[in-house]
Write an enzyme that holds these catalytic residues in place. Sequence first.
Site, PDB file in Angstrom:
ATOM      1  N   LYS A   1      95.760 -80.041 -47.089  1.00  0.00           N
ATOM      2  CA  LYS A   1      94.679 -79.835 -48.070  1.00  0.00           C
ATOM      3  C   LYS A   1      95.073 -78.793 -49.124  1.00  0.00           C
ATOM      4  CE  LYS A   1      91.713 -82.934 -46.868  1.00  0.00           C
ATOM      5  NZ  LYS A   1      91.542 -84.094 -47.732  1.00  0.00           N
TER       6      LYS A   1
ATOM      7  N   TYR B   1      96.172 -80.350 -40.972  1.00  0.00           N
ATOM      8  CA  TYR B   1      95.160 -80.821 -41.927  1.00  0.00           C
ATOM      9  C   TYR B   1      95.035 -79.815 -43.083  1.00  0.00           C
ATOM     10  CZ  TYR B   1      90.469 -82.361 -43.478  1.00  0.00           C
ATOM     11  OH  TYR B   1      89.389 -82.807 -44.190  1.00  0.00           O
TER      12      TYR B   1
ATOM     13  N   ASP C   1      90.349-100.136 -48.240  1.00  0.00           N
ATOM     14  CA  ASP C   1      90.673 -99.400 -47.019  1.00  0.00           C
ATOM     15  C   ASP C   1      91.834-100.125 -46.350  1.00  0.00           C
ATOM     16  OD1 ASP C   1      88.798 -97.192 -45.278  1.00  0.00           O
ATOM     17  OD2 ASP C   1      90.338 -98.248 -44.121  1.00  0.00           O
TER      18      ASP C   1
ATOM     19  N   GLY D   1      85.352 -95.244 -44.414  1.00  0.00           N
ATOM     20  CA  GLY D   1      85.147 -94.041 -43.621  1.00  0.00           C
ATOM     21  C   GLY D   1      83.750 -93.449 -43.766  1.00  0.00           C
TER      22      GLY D   1
ATOM     23  N   ILE E   1      80.449 -82.734 -43.013  1.00  0.00           N
ATOM     24  CA  ILE E   1      79.454 -83.638 -43.607  1.00  0.00           C
ATOM     25  C   ILE E   1      78.633 -84.286 -42.489  1.00  0.00           C
ATOM     26  CG2 ILE E   1      79.076 -85.618 -45.115  1.00  0.00           C
ATOM     27  CD1 ILE E   1      80.408 -83.251 -46.544  1.00  0.00           C
TER      28      ILE E   1
ATOM     29  N   ARG F   1      91.744-100.658 -43.239  1.00  0.00           N
ATOM     30  CA  ARG F   1      91.020-101.489 -42.251  1.00  0.00           C
ATOM     31  C   ARG F   1      90.270-102.582 -42.988  1.00  0.00           C
ATOM     32  NH1 ARG F   1      86.725 -97.913 -39.273  1.00  0.00           N
ATOM     33  NH2 ARG F   1      86.923 -96.331 -40.873  1.00  0.00           N
TER      34      ARG F   1
END
Length: 327
Positions: free
Chosen positions: A151, A147, A39, A16, A177, A41
Amino acid sequence: MGKDEKRSVIITGAAGQIGAELSFALAERYGADKIVVSDIRDDTEGRLEGAGRFVKLDVLSKDEFSAAVRRNNVDVIYHLAALLSAVAEGNPQKAWKINMEGLVNALEVARENRCSLFVPSSIGAFGPDTPLDDTPQDTIMRPYSMYGVTKVSGELLCDYYNRKFGVDTRGVRFPGIISNVTLPGGGTTDYAVEIFYRAILEGRYTCYLKPDTSLDMMYMPDAIKAAIEVMEADPAGLHHRNAFNVTAMHFTPEMLAAEIRKHIPGFRMEYKIDPVRQAIADSWPNFMNDSCARKEWGWAPEYNLESMTADMLEVLGKRAAEGGLEI
Ligand code: NAD
């Protein structure tokens, strides 16, 4: 653990936005032979090559997770696998599953194998009842987004595992970020990355947040620094082990556009508001207070809006000149 001690590290979600750069930073610091990048993926197009051994790992499989840790004598886990805010809002049930069941597996694997565990929280952990200016470390946290719910729950769970089982859990609340290696994975602050690519490629950008939406942000080199420094900090100094507020700058889309115009004078910004991401952004801090991180482990960012913008445009401009810039 001391700074000079060699560590064996596994990174989940390493393909990611953050993982793809953090993995190389950790490999440089501890040696690529000490790093396992993982990952779900495996189509990473060589992006993780050289960062360590690649293991295909779904964090929802605790057995696979545990085996990867045991087989590689891992003592530090960077658990980055998660669904981000905008994606999570599109599929809240899946977000709960990946963000929470994945975290429980990471905590259990850390407990059973005596690993330290880094878990990033987010400005998304706050909500509309939070004081949005100069947001304190310890304050009201009633997020509206799935989300955010995952968190806050994750922050509490990490604290619990530390108190109950003595697991060395640590973490920070990352702001948006900004980076130039891997594109962001579907968060509310993605505009602050996309804008640079579009500015260079097309000289214009259509922003999905309103021009005056203020949010905390951080350039990737500072995010990596935070993730490494909090894990290497002397535990004796840590009162808040998990979820330290950390920030480097805060700005609005119009402020970022104005900063880009200093380098690309003809840059044009248009707005087409996405109500889902706007509502999420409106419920997040305008700017956070990160004095606890500064006091407890010496947090100090290096990049501000001016230096980040100049660096992003230089790096992406070079890539465009070589014909390799795509979005
Ligand atoms: P990203 O979406 O770019 O990457 C997440 C990675 O997790 C992806 O490569 C994905 O393939 C992987 N993944 C998804 N499900 C998985 C599973 N079941 N098993 C294993 N891997 C799986 O996210 P990112 O921006 O790198 O964020 C990493 C962490 O930092 C997340 O916890 C995120 O909430 C947090 N964070 C990010 C930001 C930001 O602006 N990027 C801000 C605050 C917090």
